[in-house]
Motif scaffolding. Structure first.
Motif, PDB file in Angstrom:
ATOM      1  N   THR A 177       0.800  -1.119   0.240  1.00 47.52           N
ATOM      2  CA  THR A 177       0.165   0.070   0.139  1.00 47.52           C
ATOM      3  C   THR A 177       0.895   1.320  -0.079  1.00 47.52           C
ATOM      4  OG1 THR A 177      -1.772  -1.208   1.106  1.00 47.52           O
ATOM      5  CG2 THR A 177      -1.752   1.202   1.115  1.00 47.52           C
ATOM      6  N   ALA A 178       1.972   1.296   0.665  1.00 52.89           N
ATOM      7  CA  ALA A 178       2.964   2.233   0.755  1.00 52.89           C
ATOM      8  C   ALA A 178       3.526   2.670  -0.390  1.00 52.89           C
ATOM      9  CB  ALA A 178       3.879   2.073   1.940  1.00 52.89           C
ATOM     10  N   SER A 180       2.216   2.092  -3.418  1.00 53.90           N
ATOM     11  CA  SER A 180       1.317   2.627  -4.404  1.00 53.90           C
ATOM     12  C   SER A 180       1.353   4.115  -4.519  1.00 53.90           C
ATOM     13  CB  SER A 180       0.015   2.111  -3.999  1.00 53.90           C
ATOM     14  OG  SER A 180      -0.584   2.733  -2.892  1.00 53.90           O
ATOM     15  N   PHE A 181       1.951   4.570  -3.137  1.00 55.90           N
ATOM     16  CA  PHE A 181       2.146   6.313  -3.429  1.00 55.90           C
ATOM     17  C   PHE A 181       3.493   6.652  -4.200  1.00 55.90           C
ATOM     18  CE2 PHE A 181      -0.038   5.547   0.765  1.00 55.90           C
ATOM     19  CZ  PHE A 181      -1.179   6.718   0.641  1.00 55.90           C
ATOM     20  N   VAL A 273       5.384   8.468   4.536  1.00 54.76           N
ATOM     21  CA  VAL A 273       4.286   7.576   4.469  1.00 54.76           C
ATOM     22  C   VAL A 273       4.293   6.754   5.664  1.00 54.76           C
ATOM     23  CG1 VAL A 273       3.282   5.414   3.371  1.00 54.76           C
ATOM     24  CG2 VAL A 273       4.487   7.454   1.936  1.00 54.76           C
ATOM     25  N   SER A 293       1.244  11.155   3.725  1.00 51.43           N
ATOM     26  CA  SER A 293       0.402  10.006   2.923  1.00 51.43           C
ATOM     27  C   SER A 293       0.193   8.690   3.812  1.00 51.43           C
ATOM     28  CB  SER A 293       1.198   9.705   1.772  1.00 51.43           C
ATOM     29  OG  SER A 293       1.581  10.947   0.826  1.00 51.43           O
ATOM     30  N   LEU A 295      -1.235   5.083   4.609  1.00 50.00           N
ATOM     31  CA  LEU A 295      -1.858   3.903   4.185  1.00 50.00           C
ATOM     32  C   LEU A 295      -2.530   3.566   5.181  1.00 50.00           C
ATOM     33  CD1 LEU A 295      -0.348   1.202   5.743  1.00 50.00           C
ATOM     34  CD2 LEU A 295       1.687   2.357   4.731  1.00 50.00           C
ATOM     35  N   ASN A 296      -3.661   2.577   5.137  1.00 53.21           N
ATOM     36  CA  ASN A 296      -4.669   2.223   6.125  1.00 53.21           C
ATOM     37  C   ASN A 296      -5.124   0.864   6.106  1.00 53.21           C
ATOM     38  OD1 ASN A 296      -8.036   2.912   7.046  1.00 53.21           O
ATOM     39  ND2 ASN A 296      -6.259   3.318   8.712  1.00 53.21           N
ATOM     40  N   GLN A 384      -5.631   3.894   0.711  1.00 50.69           N
ATOM     41  CA  GLN A 384      -4.995   5.105   0.813  1.00 50.69           C
ATOM     42  C   GLN A 384      -5.887   5.992   1.371  1.00 50.69           C
ATOM     43  OE1 GLN A 384      -3.623   6.375  -2.676  1.00 50.69           O
ATOM     44  NE2 GLN A 384      -2.042   4.866  -3.079  1.00 50.69           N
ATOM     45  N   ARG A 386      -6.398  10.211   3.289  1.00 55.48           N
ATOM     46  CA  ARG A 386      -6.068  11.445   3.525  1.00 55.48           C
ATOM     47  C   ARG A 386      -6.533  12.107   4.798  1.00 55.48           C
ATOM     48  NH1 ARG A 386      -4.259  15.902   0.955  1.00 55.48           N
ATOM     49  NH2 ARG A 386      -5.011  18.021   1.423  1.00 55.48           N
ATOM     50  N   GLU A 399      -8.945   7.974  -0.092  1.00 56.48           N
ATOM     51  CA  GLU A 399      -8.537   8.245  -1.498  1.00 56.48           C
ATOM     52  C   GLU A 399      -8.681   7.341  -2.341  1.00 56.48           C
ATOM     53  OE1 GLU A 399      -6.642  11.821  -1.750  1.00 56.48           O
ATOM     54  OE2 GLU A 399      -8.631  11.902  -0.640  1.00 56.48           O
ATOM     55  N   LYS A 400      -8.176   6.267  -1.947  1.00 59.69           N
ATOM     56  CA  LYS A 400      -8.363   4.933  -2.975  1.00 59.69           C
ATOM     57  C   LYS A 400      -8.478   3.716  -2.342  1.00 59.69           C
ATOM     58  CE  LYS A 400      -5.335   2.925  -6.625  1.00 59.69           C
ATOM     59  NZ  LYS A 400      -4.063   3.059  -7.513  1.00 59.69           N
TER      60      LYS A 400
END
Length: 416
Positions: A177-178, A180-181, A273, A293, A295-296, A384, A386, A399-400
């Motif tokens: 996930t990280a 992807s930023f 991130v 940024s 990740l979640n 992702q 915010r 966000e995504k």
């Protein structure tokens, strides 16, 4: 992250008995070693009541990760209510829960697990801390006990043996996930700031495997889990001059870490991130929160699924709120109930419990979840996120959504 190995006097387990409506369970109706067998006590009319299914929860009720443990327990209770349709029983077998507080100490967790196994428990769940999960998994295999690890994120838990599963995400899913930023990682420098613990080391290894494998140069700044003055480590992270600073942190020292990073101007020096922690942490980021940024794994309201709505309603009825690790407990309860349903309460056959879970796909809090048969990884969506607003007004938004296939860890060969 973890407490010292000094042993304290063990507190007696708290026991929560969840019974089918109208059913009374007499104390002592199940002898050690007979949990989940077809026999039971007489109900007073001469009929045999189904024996209870005993489930031991070994988790952090106290200690550095107590907040995570609380969310896990609340989620488990909500998941049990959901999966049993409010009866607290499966095929007439009441689900009997014994809580053990490991305080985040692997040695204490092993002692508690052995005590439960000696009393006939065939299903164990919990493990808020990675160090605990990595110690309990071999115990489960040695004793042929089903073990469902919870928030513990260390990748080594996946595929460690045939009897170990997980109900949460793992570090590799965080790392994907990280990744992807930042897009193309080739030639970029990535620094991991983490605690020198099983969780932190797992994150370093995952970043090296994922981003290092894509051509990034990866190094790490590791702080002792007991450190409270984190300024030196914030300075080291800034001095590394990374293109991306990946922060993997857990526990009660997180506020001090973010304060140190902010004071050292790290947020204006590089892209940061990190994973979005529990709701109580949102105000701690301050104005810097909008520069990070995130990740979640999960936050309350992230998924929008019907199962999430059911979990939220159950939690609110109990005076709790959905948070980061609520789904881990909820999913664990779903897994327990499914395994018991498939075996019709005959939990003494642990191999049958394992078979019931392998390859199972189901609707969970976060969406469609699948237990990969090859190594028991839990394939799931990640987010992702915010964070906007300061202080008490800080709120997360998605966000995504990254699908389970986008963040699936590589298959780990089961050790046996």
């Amino acid at each position: 992250m973890y407490l010292s190995r000094h042993r304290s006097l063990r507190r007696p387990a708290r026991t929560l008995v969840l019974l089918a409506a109208g059913t009374l369970l007499a104390a002592g109706c199940a002898k050690a070693g007979t949990a989940g067998t077809a026999t039971g006590s007489s109900d007073g009319d001469g009929a045999k009541a189904a024996a209870p299914v005993k489930v031991g929860l070994v988790y952090s009720r106290t200690g550095p990760l107590a907040a995570y443990g609380k969310q896990y327990l609340e989620g488990f209770k909500a998941g049990l209510e959901y999966a049993t349709k409010g009866t607290g029983a499966v095929d007439g077998h009441p689900i009997e829960i014994a809580e053990q507080d490991d305080t985040g100490d692997p040695a204490k967790a092993v002692s508690e697990a052995k005590d439960l196994i000696g009393k006939g428990y065939k299903i164990l769940a919990g493990s808020t801390a990675s160090g605990v999960a990595l110690q309990l998994a071999p115990i489960a295999a040695q004793n042929k006990v089903l073990f469902i690890s919870g928030p513990a994120a260390a990748d080594q838990v996946t595929g460690i043996n045939d009897y170990t599963f997980r109900s949460g995400r793992q570090s590799y899913q965080d790392t994907l996930t990280a990744a992807s930023f930042i897009g193309d990682a080739k030639g970029r420098k990535v620094t991991v700031l983490a605690q020198d613990s099983a969780f932190g080391q797992a994150n370093v290894a995952a970043v090296k495997q994922v981003l290092g494998g894509e051509g990034a140069r990866v190094d790490a700044v590791l702080a002792p889990p007991s450190a409270t003055d984190l300024t030196p480590f914030a300075k080291q992270a800034k001095a590394a001059k990374p293109d991306l600073l990946y922060v993997a942190w857990a526990g009660e020292t997180a506020p001090a870490l973010w304060q140190s990073l902010n004071q050292q101007g790290v947020f204006s020096a590089t892209k940061v991130v990190t994973g979005l922690d529990v709701a109580a942490s949102y105000p701690l980021f301050g104005a810097a929160g909008e520069k990070i940024s995130f990740l979640n794994h999960y936050f309350g309201g992230a998924a929008g699924t019907e199962v999430e709505k059911a979990m939220t309603a159950s939690l609110e009825k109990a005076g709790a709120k959905a948070d980061l690790f609520s789904p881990d407990g909820f999913t664990a309860a779903q897994m327990v109930v499914h395994a018991v349903e498939e075996t019709k309460g005959q939990v003494a056959d642990t191999d049958a419990l394992v078979k019931a879970l392998e390859g199972w796909s189901f609707d969970g809090v976060k969406g469609r979840l699948t237990i990969r048969a090859e190594d028991h990884a839990l394939l799931q969506p990640m987010f992702q996120v915010r964070l906007t607003g300061n202080g008490a007004a800080a709120k997360p938004s998605v966000e995504k959504v990254l699908g389970p296939d986008e963040v699936a860890p590589p298959v780990a060969k089961a050790a046996g």
